[in-house]
Design a protein around this motif. Sequence first.
Motif, PDB file in Angstrom:
ATOM      1  N   LEU A 235      -5.445  -0.817 -68.383  1.00 60.03           N
ATOM      2  CA  LEU A 235      -4.488  -0.129 -67.475  1.00 60.03           C
ATOM      3  C   LEU A 235      -5.228   0.242 -66.162  1.00 60.03           C
ATOM      4  CD1 LEU A 235      -2.536   2.188 -69.890  1.00 60.03           C
ATOM      5  CD2 LEU A 235      -1.781  -0.263 -69.092  1.00 60.03           C
ATOM      6  N   TRP A 236      -6.497  -0.237 -66.069  1.00 60.55           N
ATOM      7  CA  TRP A 236      -7.435   0.154 -65.117  1.00 60.55           C
ATOM      8  C   TRP A 236      -6.788  -0.301 -63.803  1.00 60.55           C
ATOM      9  CZ3 TRP A 236     -12.610   0.763 -65.936  1.00 60.55           C
ATOM     10  CH2 TRP A 236     -13.580   1.000 -65.020  1.00 60.55           C
ATOM     11  N   GLU A 237      -6.086  -1.324 -63.437  1.00 60.33           N
ATOM     12  CA  GLU A 237      -5.428  -1.594 -62.274  1.00 60.33           C
ATOM     13  C   GLU A 237      -4.302  -0.943 -61.995  1.00 60.33           C
ATOM     14  OE1 GLU A 237      -6.790  -3.436 -59.583  1.00 60.33           O
ATOM     15  OE2 GLU A 237      -8.582  -3.651 -60.971  1.00 60.33           O
ATOM     16  N   THR A 238      -3.415  -0.760 -62.900  1.00 57.15           N
ATOM     17  CA  THR A 238      -2.398   0.138 -62.793  1.00 57.15           C
ATOM     18  C   THR A 238      -2.493   1.696 -62.386  1.00 57.15           C
ATOM     19  OG1 THR A 238      -1.383  -1.193 -64.585  1.00 57.15           O
ATOM     20  CG2 THR A 238      -0.092   0.763 -64.004  1.00 57.15           C
ATOM     21  N   LEU A 239      -3.565   2.300 -63.007  1.00 50.12           N
ATOM     22  CA  LEU A 239      -4.120   3.542 -62.449  1.00 50.12           C
ATOM     23  C   LEU A 239      -4.746   3.351 -61.040  1.00 50.12           C
ATOM     24  CD1 LEU A 239      -6.321   4.462 -65.659  1.00 50.12           C
ATOM     25  CD2 LEU A 239      -4.386   5.837 -64.880  1.00 50.12           C
ATOM     26  N   VAL A 240      -5.285   2.290 -60.523  1.00 55.25           N
ATOM     27  CA  VAL A 240      -6.050   2.287 -59.322  1.00 55.25           C
ATOM     28  C   VAL A 240      -4.797   2.349 -58.390  1.00 55.25           C
ATOM     29  CG1 VAL A 240      -7.253   0.919 -57.791  1.00 55.25           C
ATOM     30  CG2 VAL A 240      -8.268   1.655 -59.817  1.00 55.25           C
ATOM     31  N   GLN A 241      -3.823   1.254 -58.624  1.00 55.92           N
ATOM     32  CA  GLN A 241      -2.676   1.024 -57.718  1.00 55.92           C
ATOM     33  C   GLN A 241      -1.750   2.440 -57.669  1.00 55.92           C
ATOM     34  OE1 GLN A 241      -0.832  -2.388 -59.521  1.00 55.92           O
ATOM     35  NE2 GLN A 241      -2.562  -3.637 -58.994  1.00 55.92           N
ATOM     36  N   SER A 242      -1.937   3.268 -58.485  1.00 55.18           N
ATOM     37  CA  SER A 242      -0.916   4.480 -58.669  1.00 55.18           C
ATOM     38  C   SER A 242      -1.746   5.672 -57.923  1.00 55.18           C
ATOM     39  CB  SER A 242      -0.645   4.590 -59.967  1.00 55.18           C
ATOM     40  OG  SER A 242      -0.009   3.837 -60.815  1.00 55.18           O
ATOM     41  N   GLN A 243      -2.872   5.561 -57.673  1.00 54.59           N
ATOM     42  CA  GLN A 243      -3.611   6.624 -57.292  1.00 54.59           C
ATOM     43  C   GLN A 243      -3.144   7.337 -56.115  1.00 54.59           C
ATOM     44  OE1 GLN A 243      -5.883   6.852 -54.161  1.00 54.59           O
ATOM     45  NE2 GLN A 243      -5.141   4.930 -53.551  1.00 54.59           N
ATOM     46  N   GLN A 304     -12.114   5.362 -56.178  1.00 50.84           N
ATOM     47  CA  GLN A 304     -11.069   4.724 -56.186  1.00 50.84           C
ATOM     48  C   GLN A 304      -9.665   5.637 -56.332  1.00 50.84           C
ATOM     49  OE1 GLN A 304     -11.040   0.411 -57.748  1.00 50.84           O
ATOM     50  NE2 GLN A 304     -12.676   1.085 -58.879  1.00 50.84           N
ATOM     51  N   GLY A 305      -9.995   6.873 -56.654  1.00 47.62           N
ATOM     52  CA  GLY A 305      -8.835   7.855 -56.515  1.00 47.62           C
ATOM     53  C   GLY A 305      -8.236   7.983 -57.922  1.00 47.62           C
ATOM     54  N   VAL A 306      -9.100   7.740 -58.987  1.00 45.69           N
ATOM     55  CA  VAL A 306      -8.735   8.085 -60.389  1.00 45.69           C
ATOM     56  C   VAL A 306      -9.871   8.795 -60.911  1.00 45.69           C
ATOM     57  CG1 VAL A 306      -8.231   6.890 -62.613  1.00 45.69           C
ATOM     58  CG2 VAL A 306      -7.416   5.909 -60.598  1.00 45.69           C
ATOM     59  N   HIS A 307      -9.705   9.829 -61.376  1.00 44.81           N
ATOM     60  CA  HIS A 307     -10.534  10.925 -61.704  1.00 44.81           C
ATOM     61  C   HIS A 307     -10.507  11.061 -63.513  1.00 44.81           C
ATOM     62  CE1 HIS A 307     -12.314  11.590 -57.747  1.00 44.81           C
ATOM     63  NE2 HIS A 307     -11.011  11.566 -57.430  1.00 44.81           N
ATOM     64  N   SER A 308     -11.606  11.413 -63.881  1.00 44.96           N
ATOM     65  CA  SER A 308     -11.569  11.837 -65.279  1.00 44.96           C
ATOM     66  C   SER A 308     -11.984  12.900 -65.924  1.00 44.96           C
ATOM     67  CB  SER A 308     -12.297  10.464 -65.991  1.00 44.96           C
ATOM     68  OG  SER A 308     -12.232  10.576 -67.417  1.00 44.96           O
ATOM     69  N   ILE A 309     -11.537  13.593 -66.783  1.00 45.45           N
ATOM     70  CA  ILE A 309     -11.977  15.020 -67.275  1.00 45.45           C
ATOM     71  C   ILE A 309     -11.648  14.758 -68.629  1.00 45.45           C
ATOM     72  CG2 ILE A 309     -11.290  17.144 -67.377  1.00 45.45           C
ATOM     73  CD1 ILE A 309     -10.423  17.170 -64.586  1.00 45.45           C
ATOM     74  N   SER A 310     -12.904  15.435 -69.449  1.00 45.73           N
ATOM     75  CA  SER A 310     -12.661  15.595 -70.962  1.00 45.73           C
ATOM     76  C   SER A 310     -12.210  17.032 -71.302  1.00 45.73           C
ATOM     77  CB  SER A 310     -13.904  15.186 -71.541  1.00 45.73           C
ATOM     78  OG  SER A 310     -15.044  16.013 -71.008  1.00 45.73           O
ATOM     79  N   VAL A 311     -11.631  17.263 -72.228  1.00 43.77           N
ATOM     80  CA  VAL A 311     -10.954  18.518 -72.631  1.00 43.77           C
ATOM     81  C   VAL A 311     -11.354  18.921 -74.091  1.00 43.77           C
ATOM     82  CG1 VAL A 311      -9.560  18.523 -70.717  1.00 43.77           C
ATOM     83  CG2 VAL A 311      -8.639  17.996 -73.009  1.00 43.77           C
ATOM     84  N   HIS A 312     -11.503  20.073 -74.305  1.00 39.81           N
ATOM     85  CA  HIS A 312     -11.352  20.599 -75.918  1.00 39.81           C
ATOM     86  C   HIS A 312     -10.174  21.486 -75.964  1.00 39.81           C
ATOM     87  CE1 HIS A 312     -12.326  22.398 -79.570  1.00 39.81           C
ATOM     88  NE2 HIS A 312     -12.648  23.588 -78.938  1.00 39.81           N
ATOM     89  N   PRO A 313      -9.299  21.119 -76.982  1.00 39.46           N
ATOM     90  CA  PRO A 313      -8.044  21.818 -76.980  1.00 39.46           C
ATOM     91  C   PRO A 313      -8.233  23.196 -77.777  1.00 39.46           C
ATOM     92  CG  PRO A 313      -7.857  20.061 -78.531  1.00 39.46           C
ATOM     93  CD  PRO A 313      -9.211  19.765 -77.660  1.00 39.46           C
ATOM     94  N   GLY A 314      -8.826  23.128 -78.880  1.00 38.17           N
ATOM     95  CA  GLY A 314      -9.239  24.543 -79.707  1.00 38.17           C
ATOM     96  C   GLY A 314      -9.740  24.015 -80.811  1.00 38.17           C
ATOM     97  N   ASN A 315     -10.203  25.200 -81.590  1.00 39.35           N
ATOM     98  CA  ASN A 315     -10.870  24.866 -82.994  1.00 39.35           C
ATOM     99  C   ASN A 315      -9.900  25.052 -84.144  1.00 39.35           C
ATOM    100  OD1 ASN A 315     -13.700  24.631 -81.990  1.00 39.35           O
ATOM    101  ND2 ASN A 315     -13.419  26.811 -81.237  1.00 39.35           N
ATOM    102  N   CYS A 316      -9.928  24.098 -85.004  1.00 42.85           N
ATOM    103  CA  CYS A 316      -9.460  24.271 -86.300  1.00 42.85           C
ATOM    104  C   CYS A 316      -8.054  24.617 -86.256  1.00 42.85           C
ATOM    105  CB  CYS A 316     -10.040  25.224 -87.258  1.00 42.85           C
ATOM    106  SG  CYS A 316     -11.780  24.957 -87.590  1.00 42.85           S
ATOM    107  N   MET A 317      -7.256  23.910 -85.186  1.00 43.74           N
ATOM    108  CA  MET A 317      -5.615  24.148 -85.191  1.00 43.74           C
ATOM    109  C   MET A 317      -5.009  23.551 -86.539  1.00 43.74           C
ATOM    110  SD  MET A 317      -5.488  23.653 -81.000  1.00 43.74           S
ATOM    111  CE  MET A 317      -3.851  24.036 -81.141  1.00 43.74           C
ATOM    112  N   ASN A 318      -3.985  24.144 -86.751  1.00 43.54           N
ATOM    113  CA  ASN A 318      -3.024  23.612 -87.914  1.00 43.54           C
ATOM    114  C   ASN A 318      -2.555  22.266 -87.298  1.00 43.54           C
ATOM    115  OD1 ASN A 318      -2.544  23.255 -90.658  1.00 43.54           O
ATOM    116  ND2 ASN A 318      -0.814  25.000 -90.449  1.00 43.54           N
TER     117      ASN A 318
END
Length: 402
Positions: A235-243, A304-318
């Motif tokens: 989906l690389w090109e789709t992301l770049v075209q949508s930036q 190219q206007g596409v940025h990436s972020i990694s996230v931690h949602p929470g610990n030991c969620m049910n």
Amino acid sequence: MPDTDSEDELPAGWEERVTLDGKVYYANHENQATQWHHPTTGKKKEVKGDLPYGWEKKVSDEGLVFYVDHINKKTTYTDPRLAFAEDVKKNPYDFKQKFDGNSTAMQVVLGKDLTGTYVVVTGANSGIGFETARTLALYGATVILACRNLDSAEKSRQSILQERSQAKVEVMHLDLASLRSVKMFADEYRSKQWPLHLLILNAAVFGLPYTRTEDDLEITFQVNHLSHFYLTKLLWETLVQSQPARVIVLTSESHRFTDLSLDNLSEEKLSPTAGKYSDLKMYNVSKLLNVLFSLHLEKLLGMQGVHSISVHPGNCMNTSLSRYWWLYRIFFFLASPFTKSMQQGAATTVYCSVASELEGVGGMYFNNCCRCEPSKAGCDEDLAQKVWDLSEKMLNDRLQYR
């Protein structure tokens, strides 16, 4: 000292206003003067983006601008975006923390209008993925639930539509344990000629017994990392075209508890044999791979206007993450009163997806809606490059037989 909301309180006799082009100014009713700087902090502010979902700007017959809230059937002369005004930043990486671990995804997205935004959320039929998809859809986004279990995904879609009948929610099949399925999903998505503004790589597995996929890869490695890696490339090109566009990679604080390094990086380390397999160790490795993938993706796509972020949602969620072993299910259940709700778990993902202060920046790691330092290995750009190269090789080795 960190900024606090109390610093933004105006002295008596002052009023905060906003120009039509989004600049905030301050009116002093005592001396009938105006100024651009906050009378206490001296800071400048601005409002960005469209009006909140459901709002419309109109002009009266007398030429006065007013705002209509169609959802709550109210009218005001005050620009509703003023409630979400932000400091004019001197550095794009200056962040004022607005939310924390108690914030919900609905609180984070308040004031946004995501109409016209196309979002893919993997594993969106339950848990954090569902709450992420639900929240974004309720604020106008077109959300694609990319799921293996279509029956469960359709029930999730109907649940959102019952809450708001005009929500735009689609269901598409995606089995991350199959590279063939990943390719079919990407081909189908591109055939629809939709843009893609948010790719949220949410799906993951944990605690599985040793399993090889149809692609002859250890399943935790493939589902949590390599298939998402492949999906992003397709989906690389789709992301770049949508930036401007963003890739949000869900990881975990578990990424800190692995010895993966340049010295021991190998195919067997990433996709081990049965004799060297540990479900917990493999999960931790996959979560570090998520951080490193996001770090290197920013290097490749950020310009190219596409940025990436990694996230931690929470610990030991049910969530359903613990479903593969009864002991994990019991542990997660017992821990659930002390962990986040699903809405709180989705908050960091949604924040990193929609926050205007994150426009134009990436390569970072967030926890509790706040930028944090990942592990030392998670900051290693050389390791990120090597992981990327090895992932490319392992992927191409499998694809050449397709």
